[in-house]
Motif scaffolding. Structure first.
Motif, PDB file in Angstrom:
ATOM      1  N   VAL A  32      43.654  45.940  50.107  1.00  0.00           N
ATOM      2  CA  VAL A  32      44.453  45.222  51.107  1.00  0.00           C
ATOM      3  C   VAL A  32      45.266  44.149  50.395  1.00  0.00           C
ATOM      4  CG1 VAL A  32      44.383  43.828  53.206  1.00  0.00           C
ATOM      5  CG2 VAL A  32      42.667  45.622  52.842  1.00  0.00           C
ATOM      6  N   GLU A  33      46.572  44.141  50.657  1.00  0.00           N
ATOM      7  CA  GLU A  33      47.443  43.125  50.081  1.00  0.00           C
ATOM      8  C   GLU A  33      48.097  42.326  51.197  1.00  0.00           C
ATOM      9  OE1 GLU A  33      49.833  44.422  46.422  1.00  0.00           O
ATOM     10  OE2 GLU A  33      49.452  46.278  47.528  1.00  0.00           O
ATOM     11  N   THR A  34      48.009  41.025  51.096  1.00  0.00           N
ATOM     12  CA  THR A  34      48.743  40.126  51.986  1.00  0.00           C
ATOM     13  C   THR A  34      49.687  39.314  51.101  1.00  0.00           C
ATOM     14  OG1 THR A  34      47.224  38.247  51.858  1.00  0.00           O
ATOM     15  CG2 THR A  34      46.709  39.952  53.501  1.00  0.00           C
ATOM     16  N   PHE A  38      44.869  39.439  47.461  1.00  0.00           N
ATOM     17  CA  PHE A  38      44.592  40.847  47.226  1.00  0.00           C
ATOM     18  C   PHE A  38      43.100  41.028  47.457  1.00  0.00           C
ATOM     19  CE2 PHE A  38      43.224  44.187  44.327  1.00  0.00           C
ATOM     20  CZ  PHE A  38      44.160  45.186  44.565  1.00  0.00           C
ATOM     21  N   TYR A  39      42.720  42.024  48.250  1.00  0.00           N
ATOM     22  CA  TYR A  39      41.317  42.237  48.605  1.00  0.00           C
ATOM     23  C   TYR A  39      40.905  43.684  48.348  1.00  0.00           C
ATOM     24  CZ  TYR A  39      42.167  38.110  51.567  1.00  0.00           C
ATOM     25  OH  TYR A  39      42.514  36.871  52.055  1.00  0.00           O
ATOM     26  N   LEU A  40      39.636  43.871  48.124  1.00  0.00           N
ATOM     27  CA  LEU A  40      38.981  45.165  48.210  1.00  0.00           C
ATOM     28  C   LEU A  40      38.014  45.042  49.373  1.00  0.00           C
ATOM     29  CD1 LEU A  40      38.112  45.672  44.432  1.00  0.00           C
ATOM     30  CD2 LEU A  40      39.978  46.765  45.700  1.00  0.00           C
ATOM     31  N   TRP A  65      35.871  41.905  48.508  1.00  0.00           N
ATOM     32  CA  TRP A  65      35.992  41.224  47.222  1.00  0.00           C
ATOM     33  C   TRP A  65      37.393  40.642  47.185  1.00  0.00           C
ATOM     34  CZ3 TRP A  65      39.258  41.808  43.003  1.00  0.00           C
ATOM     35  CH2 TRP A  65      38.856  41.222  41.804  1.00  0.00           C
ATOM     36  N   VAL A  66      37.523  39.394  46.781  1.00  0.00           N
ATOM     37  CA  VAL A  66      38.791  38.674  46.819  1.00  0.00           C
ATOM     38  C   VAL A  66      39.314  38.474  45.395  1.00  0.00           C
ATOM     39  CG1 VAL A  66      39.966  36.581  47.602  1.00  0.00           C
ATOM     40  CG2 VAL A  66      37.961  37.420  48.845  1.00  0.00           C
ATOM     41  N   TRP A  67      40.566  38.884  45.174  1.00  0.00           N
ATOM     42  CA  TRP A  67      41.200  38.638  43.869  1.00  0.00           C
ATOM     43  C   TRP A  67      41.693  37.198  43.874  1.00  0.00           C
ATOM     44  CZ3 TRP A  67      42.617  42.035  39.717  1.00  0.00           C
ATOM     45  CH2 TRP A  67      43.423  41.435  38.757  1.00  0.00           C
ATOM     46  N   ASP A  68      40.938  36.329  43.263  1.00  0.00           N
ATOM     47  CA  ASP A  68      41.315  34.918  43.192  1.00  0.00           C
ATOM     48  C   ASP A  68      40.616  34.320  41.977  1.00  0.00           C
ATOM     49  OD1 ASP A  68      41.744  32.191  43.448  1.00  0.00           O
ATOM     50  OD2 ASP A  68      41.468  32.194  45.614  1.00  0.00           O
ATOM     51  N   VAL A  69      41.387  33.976  40.987  1.00  0.00           N
ATOM     52  CA  VAL A  69      40.838  33.493  39.727  1.00  0.00           C
ATOM     53  C   VAL A  69      40.078  32.188  39.894  1.00  0.00           C
ATOM     54  CG1 VAL A  69      42.880  32.223  38.953  1.00  0.00           C
ATOM     55  CG2 VAL A  69      41.393  33.303  37.274  1.00  0.00           C
ATOM     56  N   ALA A  73      32.844  32.518  44.063  1.00  0.00           N
ATOM     57  CA  ALA A  73      32.192  33.604  44.803  1.00  0.00           C
ATOM     58  C   ALA A  73      33.278  34.512  45.371  1.00  0.00           C
ATOM     59  CB  ALA A  73      31.317  33.043  45.918  1.00  0.00           C
ATOM     60  N   ARG A  74      33.518  35.623  44.692  1.00  0.00           N
ATOM     61  CA  ARG A  74      34.578  36.528  45.141  1.00  0.00           C
ATOM     62  C   ARG A  74      34.093  37.574  46.142  1.00  0.00           C
ATOM     63  NH1 ARG A  74      36.714  34.807  40.229  1.00  0.00           N
ATOM     64  NH2 ARG A  74      35.437  36.067  38.865  1.00  0.00           N
ATOM     65  N   PHE A  75      32.788  37.797  46.204  1.00  0.00           N
ATOM     66  CA  PHE A  75      32.244  38.738  47.189  1.00  0.00           C
ATOM     67  C   PHE A  75      32.014  37.987  48.492  1.00  0.00           C
ATOM     68  CE2 PHE A  75      31.137  40.807  43.224  1.00  0.00           C
ATOM     69  CZ  PHE A  75      31.446  42.127  43.501  1.00  0.00           C
ATOM     70  N   VAL A  76      32.532  38.533  49.601  1.00  0.00           N
ATOM     71  CA  VAL A  76      32.336  37.912  50.906  1.00  0.00           C
ATOM     72  C   VAL A  76      31.895  38.974  51.905  1.00  0.00           C
ATOM     73  CG1 VAL A  76      33.909  35.963  50.585  1.00  0.00           C
ATOM     74  CG2 VAL A  76      34.794  38.110  51.426  1.00  0.00           C
ATOM     75  N   LYS A  77      31.014  38.580  52.809  1.00  0.00           N
ATOM     76  CA  LYS A  77      30.509  39.506  53.825  1.00  0.00           C
ATOM     77  C   LYS A  77      31.589  39.820  54.857  1.00  0.00           C
ATOM     78  CE  LYS A  77      27.227  41.840  55.818  1.00  0.00           C
ATOM     79  NZ  LYS A  77      26.975  43.161  55.318  1.00  0.00           N
TER      80      LYS A  77
END
Length: 109
Positions: A32-34, A38-40, A65-69, A73-77
């Motif tokens: 998913v791109e906003t 960028f997300y998975l 999972w959030v693409w953010d350097v 915590a990039r994994f979110v429920k």
């Protein structure tokens, strides 16, 4: 810290993030791109909504999972995103979903 040190640090962080993405991408079903992120994700609910003559998108992701350097915590429920820009959602192809033809089965082009 010099400008060169800072640039090297940011480059290393981006490389670590890319490696993490490469390691986890097969765990997810959607990309998913906003305009900001960028997300998975494994579940995507995208709703176009209108209010006061404006159209916006209400996006809910589960197991993401959030693409953010800069996130530790990039994994979110669950994550909810409201955006007025376009949203791109793509379903990932799993390796067992992909049928690779055997030699000679491509036919003539």
């Amino acid at each position: 810290m010099s400008a060169e040190d800072l640039e090297n640090y940011e480059t290393d962080m981006e490389l670590q993030l890319y490696r993490e993405y490469r390691d986890v991408v097969n765990l997810f079903s959607y990309v998913v791109e906003t305009e900001r992120r960028f997300y998975l994700a494994n579940h995507v609910d995208l709703q176009a909504r209108a209010a006061d003559g404006e159209v916006y998108f209400d996006l809910t992701l589960q197991d993401a999972w959030v693409w953010d350097v800069y996130r530790t915590a990039r994994f979110v429920k669950s994550v909810r995103v409201i955006t007025f820009k376009d949203v791109n959602v793509e379903e990932l192809i799993k390796s067992d979903d992909l049928q690779i033809p055997k030699d000679g089965e491509l036919g003539h082009l």
